[in-house]
Design a protein around this motif. Sequence first.
Motif, PDB file in Angstrom:
ATOM      1  N   VAL A 132     -13.812  10.351  -6.335  1.00  0.00           N
ATOM      2  CA  VAL A 132     -15.022  10.191  -5.522  1.00  0.00           C
ATOM      3  C   VAL A 132     -14.950  11.149  -4.337  1.00  0.00           C
ATOM      4  N   GLU A 133     -16.026  11.896  -4.126  1.00  0.00           N
ATOM      5  CA  GLU A 133     -16.123  12.751  -2.939  1.00  0.00           C
ATOM      6  C   GLU A 133     -17.182  12.187  -2.001  1.00  0.00           C
ATOM      7  N   HIS A 158     -19.251  13.330   1.070  1.00  0.00           N
ATOM      8  CA  HIS A 158     -19.611  14.573   1.749  1.00  0.00           C
ATOM      9  C   HIS A 158     -20.603  14.262   2.859  1.00  0.00           C
ATOM     10  N   SER A 213     -23.515   9.158  -8.695  1.00  0.00           N
ATOM     11  CA  SER A 213     -23.539  10.463  -8.048  1.00  0.00           C
ATOM     12  C   SER A 213     -24.905  10.698  -7.403  1.00  0.00           C
ATOM     13  N   GLY A 214     -24.874  11.123  -6.164  1.00  0.00           N
ATOM     14  CA  GLY A 214     -26.114  11.363  -5.438  1.00  0.00           C
ATOM     15  C   GLY A 214     -26.493  10.251  -4.482  1.00  0.00           C
ATOM     16  N   ASP A 215     -25.833   9.096  -4.587  1.00  0.00           N
ATOM     17  CA  ASP A 215     -26.096   8.011  -3.629  1.00  0.00           C
ATOM     18  C   ASP A 215     -25.846   8.499  -2.202  1.00  0.00           C
ATOM     19  N   ARG A 216     -26.595   7.906  -1.263  1.00  0.00           N
ATOM     20  CA  ARG A 216     -26.448   8.292   0.143  1.00  0.00           C
ATOM     21  C   ARG A 216     -26.152   7.053   0.991  1.00  0.00           C
ATOM     22  N   LYS A 224     -23.149  11.766   1.419  1.00  0.00           N
ATOM     23  CA  LYS A 224     -23.566  11.884   0.022  1.00  0.00           C
ATOM     24  C   LYS A 224     -22.375  11.622  -0.892  1.00  0.00           C
ATOM     25  N   VAL A 225     -22.583  10.797  -1.914  1.00  0.00           N
ATOM     26  CA  VAL A 225     -21.509  10.431  -2.851  1.00  0.00           C
ATOM     27  C   VAL A 225     -21.586  11.367  -4.067  1.00  0.00           C
ATOM     28  N   LEU A 226     -20.455  11.960  -4.412  1.00  0.00           N
ATOM     29  CA  LEU A 226     -20.357  12.816  -5.597  1.00  0.00           C
ATOM     30  C   LEU A 226     -19.148  12.398  -6.408  1.00  0.00           C
ATOM     31  N   PHE A 227     -19.167  12.688  -7.695  1.00  0.00           N
ATOM     32  CA  PHE A 227     -18.014  12.379  -8.547  1.00  0.00           C
ATOM     33  C   PHE A 227     -17.433  13.688  -9.082  1.00  0.00           C
ATOM     34  N   LEU A 228     -16.109  13.785  -9.056  1.00  0.00           N
ATOM     35  CA  LEU A 228     -15.401  15.001  -9.479  1.00  0.00           C
ATOM     36  C   LEU A 228     -14.603  14.723 -10.737  1.00  0.00           C
TER      37      LEU A 228
END
Length: 229
Positions: free
Chosen positions: A137-138, A140, A212-215, A224-228
């Motif tokens: 989980v990133e 940002h 992914s894309g949740d704020r 902003k939530v991103l998945f790696l």
Amino acid sequence: MGLVVEILEGIQKGEVFKITDKMTFGRKKSDVIIRDPNVSTLHASVSIDEGGIPILVDQNSRNGLIINDAVVRKIALYPGTKFTIGNTDFEAKVISDAELEELFPTKTWRDLLANEISQNALNTTPPQELAAFNPKVELHFIQGIQTDEAKILTYGPRTAGFWSFDIPLHDHQAPELAFKIVPSPEGARIVNFDLSRVLLNDAVFESSLLISGDRIKIGESIIKVLFLE
């Protein structure tokens, strides 16, 4: 006796910082964190000259240092000197040794905790309840005082808050504990600790699976939530 600088106005009014050689001022990753969007990440630093006078030196910031309505690159910090970094006003002051000890104890609880963690880190194994995030989980920061910072979470649970050592939030509206992100069989789940100040996609929530894309919104900050993979 000791020399300090005090913030005179704004959300940090009354905060006091002891002047030391090589201390830094900036919006983040500095000894003195200034919650002001007009302050550069690293704005200025202190250098002690041959006469023992602390000199505040601009570090190629966007706005420079301001004294007497003039933009300058260096300021001698004599007692009574007033200056501005970004839109934040400071004053250099002399205080007594007793006041210094009261404001800046030789060993604070944070120092003791940091020392304990440092001494035991290599001998400490992660608790059994920790689990890996798959995918990673990133988080940002896309708005607010920590804009452009990113935290990559490989295991959890992980806790965020104003006083958190794990995921520190510098926004002045952030609660002491804001939220926790926990690995689960379904994916990464966020648990809200403060329903009045932490929103997910502009909505109140107690617990939710992240996509992914949740704020995540806290005060003026948006994460902003991103998945790696």
